[in-house]
Design a protein around this motif. Structure first.
Motif, PDB file in Angstrom:
ATOM      1  N   ILE A 114      14.368  -9.421 -10.846  1.00 49.24           N
ATOM      2  CA  ILE A 114      15.270  -9.953 -10.405  1.00 49.24           C
ATOM      3  C   ILE A 114      15.376  -9.539  -8.856  1.00 49.24           C
ATOM      4  N   ASN A 115      15.125  -8.481  -8.474  1.00 53.92           N
ATOM      5  CA  ASN A 115      15.026  -8.169  -7.029  1.00 53.92           C
ATOM      6  C   ASN A 115      14.110  -7.035  -6.894  1.00 53.92           C
ATOM      7  N   ASP A 116      12.802  -7.380  -6.510  1.00 53.30           N
ATOM      8  CA  ASP A 116      11.858  -6.116  -6.445  1.00 53.30           C
ATOM      9  C   ASP A 116      11.480  -5.967  -4.858  1.00 53.30           C
ATOM     10  N   ARG A 117      12.224  -6.514  -3.817  1.00 53.82           N
ATOM     11  CA  ARG A 117      12.064  -6.220  -2.336  1.00 53.82           C
ATOM     12  C   ARG A 117      13.364  -5.484  -1.861  1.00 53.82           C
ATOM     13  N   ILE A 118      13.266  -4.211  -1.796  1.00 51.25           N
ATOM     14  CA  ILE A 118      14.528  -3.482  -1.284  1.00 51.25           C
ATOM     15  C   ILE A 118      14.219  -2.486  -0.268  1.00 51.25           C
ATOM     16  N   TYR A 119      15.149  -2.192   0.432  1.00 49.35           N
ATOM     17  CA  TYR A 119      15.189  -0.817   1.300  1.00 49.35           C
ATOM     18  C   TYR A 119      15.176   0.433   0.304  1.00 49.35           C
ATOM     19  N   ASN A 169      17.059   2.829   0.526  1.00 48.87           N
ATOM     20  CA  ASN A 169      18.631   3.326  -0.078  1.00 48.87           C
ATOM     21  C   ASN A 169      19.010   2.167  -1.088  1.00 48.87           C
ATOM     22  N   GLU A 170      18.218   1.173  -1.693  1.00 49.61           N
ATOM     23  CA  GLU A 170      18.833   0.307  -2.562  1.00 49.61           C
ATOM     24  C   GLU A 170      17.932   0.421  -3.861  1.00 49.61           C
ATOM     25  N   SER A 171      18.506  -0.268  -4.914  1.00 50.26           N
ATOM     26  CA  SER A 171      17.858  -0.418  -6.243  1.00 50.26           C
ATOM     27  C   SER A 171      17.210  -1.777  -6.544  1.00 50.26           C
ATOM     28  N   ALA A 172      16.210  -1.414  -7.159  1.00 54.57           N
ATOM     29  CA  ALA A 172      15.473  -2.677  -7.693  1.00 54.57           C
ATOM     30  C   ALA A 172      16.004  -3.289  -9.206  1.00 54.57           C
ATOM     31  N   LEU A 230      17.418  -3.395 -16.192  1.00 53.18           N
ATOM     32  CA  LEU A 230      16.929  -1.970 -15.583  1.00 53.18           C
ATOM     33  C   LEU A 230      16.834  -1.970 -14.192  1.00 53.18           C
ATOM     34  N   GLN A 231      17.603  -0.913 -13.464  1.00 51.50           N
ATOM     35  CA  GLN A 231      17.581  -0.641 -12.165  1.00 51.50           C
ATOM     36  C   GLN A 231      16.764   0.777 -11.777  1.00 51.50           C
ATOM     37  N   LEU A 232      15.832   0.169 -10.894  1.00 50.16           N
ATOM     38  CA  LEU A 232      14.944   1.362 -10.558  1.00 50.16           C
ATOM     39  C   LEU A 232      15.452   1.856  -9.004  1.00 50.16           C
ATOM     40  N   ILE A 233      15.843   3.238  -8.957  1.00 52.46           N
ATOM     41  CA  ILE A 233      16.382   3.653  -7.638  1.00 52.46           C
ATOM     42  C   ILE A 233      15.270   4.740  -6.933  1.00 52.46           C
ATOM     43  N   PRO A 234      14.750   4.229  -5.765  1.00 59.25           N
ATOM     44  CA  PRO A 234      13.649   5.135  -5.477  1.00 59.25           C
ATOM     45  C   PRO A 234      13.882   6.543  -4.822  1.00 59.25           C
ATOM     46  N   PRO A 235      13.035   7.318  -4.541  1.00 54.46           N
ATOM     47  CA  PRO A 235      13.417   8.697  -4.301  1.00 54.46           C
ATOM     48  C   PRO A 235      13.791   8.574  -2.819  1.00 54.46           C
ATOM     49  N   ASN A 236      14.424   9.764  -2.363  1.00 52.42           N
ATOM     50  CA  ASN A 236      14.931   9.851  -0.703  1.00 52.42           C
ATOM     51  C   ASN A 236      13.383   9.560   0.143  1.00 52.42           C
ATOM     52  N   VAL A 260       7.445  -2.820  -6.843  1.00 56.29           N
ATOM     53  CA  VAL A 260       8.673  -2.744  -5.970  1.00 56.29           C
ATOM     54  C   VAL A 260       8.097  -2.475  -4.579  1.00 56.29           C
ATOM     55  N   TYR A 261       8.481  -3.533  -3.707  1.00 55.18           N
ATOM     56  CA  TYR A 261       8.298  -3.442  -2.276  1.00 55.18           C
ATOM     57  C   TYR A 261       9.288  -2.855  -1.573  1.00 55.18           C
TER      58      TYR A 261
END
Length: 497
Positions: free
Chosen positions: A50-55, A57-60, A110-116, A144-145
């Motif tokens: 759905i959304n695989d290009r994020i900053y 501080n965002e979730s994919a 499903l939402q994937l949130i990157p580590p800091n 995830v980009y």
């Protein structure tokens, strides 16, 4: 019962018990091994981005669909990389598990949130789905980009690494060679048009191909190149230049060599006539460099006597075989014409002449021949005094001959010795002349086929003869069976002392 028997009996029961336990353990292990296989097809997972290009501080977001293939209701749990936070929408699908009825499917987000602490760039993560009742899992990898802070995707600069392999690097222009160009996209840009230019320093080769190159994709393009067979030999550099838009990447280069060769191709044209063969040969240097060659045609010493060549040739003997040889030096694509003619007509004419001569000889030759032989009988005062002369008359045909007359001349320095002529023919007539000498005649009425007659007489010199004495040839006259008159002469005879 003795103690030993009791020990053996108890040992036997223990061994049987151990064997039974081992069989059960093995059976349990096999069942544990087969359970994942049996349940591997119990459900299926598919993932859609759905959304695989994020900053960072965002979730994919990903839409995950699970298909329950069993005939019973099942609960499925979700997990992923432990460094990433995982949430679902609705939340119950993640915390409690997603319940799917028998032979049905359901989806969740499903939402994937990157580590800091995470760097920019592509990150590959697994989405793991576990069937709660059996513990069987299935997973799908997603990318995830992570975008750089303050920079959007279009701010990335394309970068493609180019490597080239040429096979072979020593190229025979009569054949083909391959060039493999490997392209590696080192970032996440989707390059729709990547141009590959193959060129050489000499301008001999120029090939172009446009291909797409996806994010982080690596691909190999193969070029099969054919050169003109008469391409000049040279050392050259093959260059693979890759570009997209206005950006040209670092090219890859390979040293190549166009090898030299010379190949003489002959085209013979033969024209045959009676006892004469003319062959014209066009010889072409089909190579790419000057070539020299000994052009040979097989012959033998006899045939070479009747062979005319243009240009002139040499006779060469090689390994017991004879050849007519031209020494040729030709430039690339140069041709030359040589010819050779085998003419046996002169030999045929000579043979006919010889046959005619032989036939005429046998037709005209004397059937009766005479041979003269002289030998010294006495020597007085150091000189020849007495001589014996033998005339051998022979009919060399099977036909009989009649009225044969033999005429012999004695020089005036000698006289005929009168004797009884036992065993030989007596002269029919003897005529003496003071100057010309003595003339002897013999008559033979008939000479049968192949019959021989011998006449012998002696002469005595008036004075001793010193040095050489030459006796003139005897003459024979006869009439053949066909009535033809022949006159034949014997050989002359010379005596020396």
């Amino acid at each position: 019962m003795e103690h030993g028997d009791l020990f053996n009996l108890s040992s036997g029961f223990a061994l049987k018990r151990v064997q039974t336990m081992n069989r059960k353990t093995l059976l349990i292990a096999i069942m544990i091994f087969l359970i994942p296989i049996a349940f591997a097809g119990d459900f299926h997972v598919s993932v859609e981005s759905i959304n695989d290009r994020i900053y960072k501080n965002e979730s994919a977001s990903f839409n995950v669909t699970v298909e329950n293939h069993l005939d019973t209701e099942q609960t499925f749990k979700f997990s992923s990389d432990v460094l990433w936070d995982l949430m679902s929408n609705p939340l119950s699908d993640y915390f409690s598990g997603m319940v799917i009825p028998a032979q049905s499917s359901d989806s969740t987000i499903l939402q994937l949130i990157p580590p800091n602490r995470i760097s920019a760039g592509p990150k590959k993560l697994p989405i793991i789905v576990t069937m709660q009742s059996t513990g069987t899992t299935d997973s799908e990898d997603v990318t995830v980009y992570i975008k750089s802070t303050g920079l959007e995707m279009q701010d990335y600069l394309p970068f493609v690494i180019t490597t080239m392999l040429v096979d072979p690097i020593k190229i025979d222009p009569r054949g083909k060679f391959t060039v493999k160009v490997n392209l590696k996209n080192t970032n996440i840009l989707d390059l729709e048009e990547v141009t590959i230019d193959l060129t050489t320093n000499s301008g001999l080769i120029h090939k172009k191909r446009i291909v797409p190159l996806g994010p982080l994709e690596e691909r190999t393009e193969t070029f099969v190149i054919t050169l003109s067979p008469v391409t000049d030999p040279r050392n050259d550099v093959l260059i693979a230049t890759v570009s997209t838009g206005d950006i040209v990447f670092s090219p890859d280069k390979e040293n190549i060599e166009i090898v030299s060769y010379s190949a003489f191709v002959d085209t013979p044209i033969t024209q045959k006539e009676f006892l004469k063969t003319k062959t014209k040969v066009v010889i072409l240097n089909d190579g790419n460099t000057q070539g020299s060659e000994l052009y040979k045609i097989p012959t033998n010493w006899f045939r070479s006597l009747f062979t005319i060549t243009e240009p002139k040739t040499k006779l060469l003997t090689e390994e017991g075989n004879d050849y007519l040889v031209w020494e040729l030096v030709l430039e690339p694509s140069q041709k030359i014409e040589v010819s050779y003619t085998e003419n046996f007509r002169s030999l045929f004419a000579l043979s006919i002449i010889l046959i005619v001569i032989v036939v005429l000889y046998f037709l005209t030759r004397s059937s009766v021949i005479i041979k003269k032989k002289a030998e010294v009988l006495e020597i007085q005062e150091g000189g020849i005094s007495k001589i014996k002369i033998t005339l051998n008359i022979k009919n060399r045909t099977k036909s009989k001959n009649e009225n044969i007359r033999v005429i012999e001349k004695i020089p005036n320095i000698a006289n005929l010795v009168k004797e009884d002529y036992l065993g030989t023919l007596k002269p029919t007539k003897v005529m003496t002349h003071d100057v010309k000498g003595t003339l002897l005649k013999w008559n033979i009425d008939l000479l049968e086929g192949f019959e021989e007659r011998m006449i012998t007489y002696k002469i005595k010199s008036k004075l001793s003869i010193l040095g050489a004495l030459r006796l003139s040839p005897a003459v024979i006259k006869f009439k053949s069976a066909k009535g033809r008159i022949f006159i034949s002469h014997s050989n002359s005879s010379t005596l020396n002392i």
